[in-house]
Scaffold this motif. Structure first.
Motif, PDB file in Angstrom:
ATOM      1  N   UNK A 229     -20.816 -24.229 -38.500  1.00  0.00           N
ATOM      2  CA  UNK A 229     -21.953 -24.224 -37.405  1.00  0.00           C
ATOM      3  C   UNK A 229     -21.668 -26.010 -37.511  1.00  0.00           C
ATOM      4  N   UNK A 230     -20.769 -27.204 -36.445  1.00  0.00           N
ATOM      5  CA  UNK A 230     -21.227 -28.020 -36.826  1.00  0.00           C
ATOM      6  C   UNK A 230     -22.849 -28.913 -36.790  1.00  0.00           C
ATOM      7  N   UNK A 231     -22.609 -30.166 -37.138  1.00  0.00           N
ATOM      8  CA  UNK A 231     -23.606 -31.276 -37.004  1.00  0.00           C
ATOM      9  C   UNK A 231     -24.491 -30.884 -35.969  1.00  0.00           C
ATOM     10  N   UNK A 232     -24.380 -30.185 -34.562  1.00  0.00           N
ATOM     11  CA  UNK A 232     -25.266 -30.635 -33.876  1.00  0.00           C
ATOM     12  C   UNK A 232     -26.129 -29.162 -33.643  1.00  0.00           C
ATOM     13  N   UNK A 233     -26.077 -28.547 -34.354  1.00  0.00           N
ATOM     14  CA  UNK A 233     -26.753 -27.555 -34.804  1.00  0.00           C
ATOM     15  C   UNK A 233     -27.864 -27.025 -35.692  1.00  0.00           C
ATOM     16  N   UNK A 234     -27.821 -28.360 -37.003  1.00  0.00           N
ATOM     17  CA  UNK A 234     -28.881 -28.684 -37.647  1.00  0.00           C
ATOM     18  C   UNK A 234     -29.757 -29.433 -37.035  1.00  0.00           C
ATOM     19  N   UNK A 235     -31.036 -29.207 -37.316  1.00  0.00           N
ATOM     20  CA  UNK A 235     -31.293 -30.137 -37.500  1.00  0.00           C
ATOM     21  C   UNK A 235     -33.052 -30.856 -38.480  1.00  0.00           C
ATOM     22  N   UNK A 236     -33.903 -31.793 -38.416  1.00  0.00           N
ATOM     23  CA  UNK A 236     -34.905 -32.222 -39.224  1.00  0.00           C
ATOM     24  C   UNK A 236     -35.730 -32.333 -38.922  1.00  0.00           C
ATOM     25  N   UNK A 237     -36.855 -31.784 -39.709  1.00  0.00           N
ATOM     26  CA  UNK A 237     -38.200 -32.060 -39.767  1.00  0.00           C
ATOM     27  C   UNK A 237     -38.258 -33.037 -40.573  1.00  0.00           C
ATOM     28  N   UNK A 238     -39.231 -33.658 -40.755  1.00  0.00           N
ATOM     29  CA  UNK A 238     -40.249 -34.491 -41.659  1.00  0.00           C
ATOM     30  C   UNK A 238     -42.242 -35.098 -41.342  1.00  0.00           C
ATOM     31  N   UNK A 239     -42.792 -34.498 -41.793  1.00  0.00           N
ATOM     32  CA  UNK A 239     -43.839 -34.510 -42.498  1.00  0.00           C
ATOM     33  C   UNK A 239     -44.457 -35.112 -43.610  1.00  0.00           C
ATOM     34  N   UNK A 240     -45.781 -35.314 -43.688  1.00  0.00           N
ATOM     35  CA  UNK A 240     -46.115 -35.861 -44.881  1.00  0.00           C
ATOM     36  C   UNK A 240     -45.992 -34.953 -46.328  1.00  0.00           C
ATOM     37  N   UNK A 241     -46.209 -33.601 -46.013  1.00  0.00           N
ATOM     38  CA  UNK A 241     -45.516 -32.641 -46.725  1.00  0.00           C
ATOM     39  C   UNK A 241     -44.161 -32.832 -47.762  1.00  0.00           C
ATOM     40  N   UNK A 242     -43.179 -33.658 -46.952  1.00  0.00           N
ATOM     41  CA  UNK A 242     -41.956 -33.540 -47.385  1.00  0.00           C
ATOM     42  C   UNK A 242     -40.874 -33.528 -45.810  1.00  0.00           C
ATOM     43  N   UNK A 243     -39.473 -33.713 -46.221  1.00  0.00           N
ATOM     44  CA  UNK A 243     -38.649 -33.828 -45.325  1.00  0.00           C
ATOM     45  C   UNK A 243     -37.597 -32.331 -45.367  1.00  0.00           C
ATOM     46  N   UNK A 244     -37.082 -31.820 -44.671  1.00  0.00           N
ATOM     47  CA  UNK A 244     -36.159 -30.980 -44.419  1.00  0.00           C
ATOM     48  C   UNK A 244     -35.217 -30.336 -43.417  1.00  0.00           C
ATOM     49  N   UNK A 245     -34.015 -30.745 -43.568  1.00  0.00           N
ATOM     50  CA  UNK A 245     -33.161 -29.990 -42.914  1.00  0.00           C
ATOM     51  C   UNK A 245     -32.794 -29.090 -42.827  1.00  0.00           C
ATOM     52  N   UNK A 246     -32.908 -28.727 -41.515  1.00  0.00           N
ATOM     53  CA  UNK A 246     -32.467 -27.011 -40.869  1.00  0.00           C
ATOM     54  C   UNK A 246     -31.621 -26.543 -40.333  1.00  0.00           C
ATOM     55  N   UNK A 247     -30.801 -25.312 -40.221  1.00  0.00           N
ATOM     56  CA  UNK A 247     -29.854 -24.283 -39.340  1.00  0.00           C
ATOM     57  C   UNK A 247     -30.572 -24.141 -38.100  1.00  0.00           C
ATOM     58  N   UNK A 248     -30.694 -24.496 -37.316  1.00  0.00           N
ATOM     59  CA  UNK A 248     -30.470 -23.712 -36.071  1.00  0.00           C
ATOM     60  C   UNK A 248     -31.966 -23.588 -35.543  1.00  0.00           C
ATOM     61  N   UNK A 249     -32.867 -23.399 -36.146  1.00  0.00           N
ATOM     62  CA  UNK A 249     -33.992 -23.288 -36.266  1.00  0.00           C
ATOM     63  C   UNK A 249     -34.906 -23.939 -37.386  1.00  0.00           C
ATOM     64  N   UNK A 250     -36.328 -24.274 -37.603  1.00  0.00           N
ATOM     65  CA  UNK A 250     -36.993 -24.686 -38.630  1.00  0.00           C
ATOM     66  C   UNK A 250     -36.955 -23.694 -39.185  1.00  0.00           C
ATOM     67  N   UNK A 251     -37.310 -22.419 -39.117  1.00  0.00           N
ATOM     68  CA  UNK A 251     -37.173 -21.287 -39.932  1.00  0.00           C
ATOM     69  C   UNK A 251     -36.504 -20.995 -40.282  1.00  0.00           C
ATOM     70  N   UNK A 252     -34.880 -21.427 -40.027  1.00  0.00           N
ATOM     71  CA  UNK A 252     -33.582 -20.909 -40.660  1.00  0.00           C
ATOM     72  C   UNK A 252     -32.892 -21.716 -41.877  1.00  0.00           C
ATOM     73  N   UNK A 253     -32.243 -20.705 -42.364  1.00  0.00           N
ATOM     74  CA  UNK A 253     -32.065 -22.405 -43.561  1.00  0.00           C
ATOM     75  C   UNK A 253     -31.560 -22.886 -43.782  1.00  0.00           C
ATOM     76  N   UNK A 254     -32.712 -23.766 -44.742  1.00  0.00           N
ATOM     77  CA  UNK A 254     -32.854 -25.168 -45.141  1.00  0.00           C
ATOM     78  C   UNK A 254     -32.755 -25.633 -46.321  1.00  0.00           C
ATOM     79  N   UNK A 255     -32.185 -27.247 -46.420  1.00  0.00           N
ATOM     80  CA  UNK A 255     -32.646 -27.711 -47.385  1.00  0.00           C
ATOM     81  C   UNK A 255     -33.865 -28.891 -47.664  1.00  0.00           C
TER      82      UNK A 255
END
Length: 126
Positions: A96-122
């Motif tokens: 997928x293109x980058x448009x399908x990625x998102x990022x969550x930033x919280x006090x616990x950390x940062x996570x880049x995810x694909x399509x949804x927050x519970x999807x594959x991520x880094x």
């Protein structure tokens, strides 16, 4: 070119992998960077050196005459393995293109995810 860079001594392993374009598409290179966020890529063409500035780990690729690559990894982190796994996860999702990625930033950390927050991520360093 990668041949101009020297790899650090110690901990060398050599893997023979089928030809696999790490950065055939821009998004693939971006996904590989997510897997090793403090790594820098040196070199051009098929010969590449990845150098992690935080751990000192290194990986070097070189093409073989039979169409495969030799990957030499050194240091505490296996950079090529991380990149390869991340790109394979992205490929399995249909590249997928980058448009399908998102990022969550919280006090616990940062996570880049694909399509949804519970999807594959880094998980990224904070």
């Amino acid at each position: 070119m990668a041949g101009q860079y020297r790899l650090a001594g110690g901990g060398e392993t050599t893997d023979f992998r089928a030809s696999w374009p790490l950065c055939r598409r821009w998004t693939g290179g971006w996904v590989a960077q997510l897997a090793a966020p403090s790594a820098e890529r040196l070199g051009a063409g098929a010969e590449q050196v990845l150098w992690d500035v935080s751990t000192g780990s290194q990986a070097r690729t070189a093409p073989n005459p039979d169409g495969e690559w030799t990957v030499v990894q050194r240091g505490p982190a296996r950079l090529w393995d991380r990149d390869e796994q991340a790109v394979q996860r992205w490929q399995a999702a249909g590249e997928p293109h980058q448009e399908e990625f998102g990022i969550t930033v919280s006090a616990a950390g940062q996570r880049v995810w694909l399509r949804s927050e519970d999807g594959p991520g880094w998980d990224l360093p904070i």
